[in-house]
Design an enzyme around this catalytic site. Sequence first.
Site, short mmCIF file in Angstrom:
data_model
loop_
_atom_site.label_atom_id
_atom_site.label_comp_id
_atom_site.label_asym_id
_atom_site.label_seq_id
_atom_site.Cartn_x
_atom_site.Cartn_y
_atom_site.Cartn_z
N ASP A 186 41.14 47.43 40.91
CA ASP A 186 41.13 45.61 40.45
C ASP A 186 41.78 45.15 41.40
O ASP A 186 42.46 45.50 42.19
CB ASP A 186 41.78 45.62 38.71
CG ASP A 186 42.88 46.19 38.52
OD1 ASP A 186 43.38 46.76 39.02
OD2 ASP A 186 43.00 45.80 37.26
N LYS A 189 32.92 47.87 38.68
CA LYS A 189 34.33 48.22 38.24
C LYS A 189 34.40 48.18 37.00
O LYS A 189 35.39 48.75 35.82
CB LYS A 189 35.39 46.60 38.72
CG LYS A 189 36.84 46.97 37.80
CD LYS A 189 37.48 45.84 38.73
CE LYS A 189 36.94 43.93 38.39
NZ LYS A 189 37.88 43.01 39.21
#
Length: 214
Positions: free
Chosen positions: A144, A126
């Site tokens: 997210d 991420k």
Amino acid sequence: MEIDTFRRCLALLRADYPSWDAPAKRFENAYRRTPYTILVSTLLSFQTRDETTLEAGRRLFAVADTPEAMLALREEEIAGLIYPVGFWRKKATSILEVTRTLLDRHGSEVPRTLSELTAIKGIGPKTAKIVLENAYGQSVAAVDTHVHRILNLLGFVETYTPEETDRALEAKLLSEERKGLNRLLVSFGQTICKSRHPRCDACPIREYCPEYDE
């Protein structure tokens, strides 16, 4: 939600984006934006509100905004500058470890590939995708909590974790459609499609939302 409907939603959101006063958008002019400051800011952001991350970044980068300058600081100095971000002591340690690796392995440059970034201890997929999107303009979509929640709310994916959503997006969206998606949906989630008290009356895609009740 079918892909054509989702594409219409993306077009409407992008058209409305300039009017949103989202915390995520304030990073764009908060300090000198380089691949390195974007990377460090992303490391600071996890489990921390954007407003807190923004101020911590301003304090830290006013003192050190290059790998060389950061390594001249003691860990305690970094921790004091970034407080009160979540896990501030651990993040101070991580910033120094990541920075040393950049200097030792990459000549102080932030890598431009997912594999090189995730090979650095402390950088997960991420974080790497946020850096590739925001620092290098690559067509990747970091997933997210905002992105995961909104895509499931719209019924575009049916997933249980951000990791599952990430894989679904890779399969469902064209490369150019993934570009900027994180910034768009995070800003949307912060200003309109909030997890608590969503502003459905101001939503440009409410007619496509399964949860919208007139």
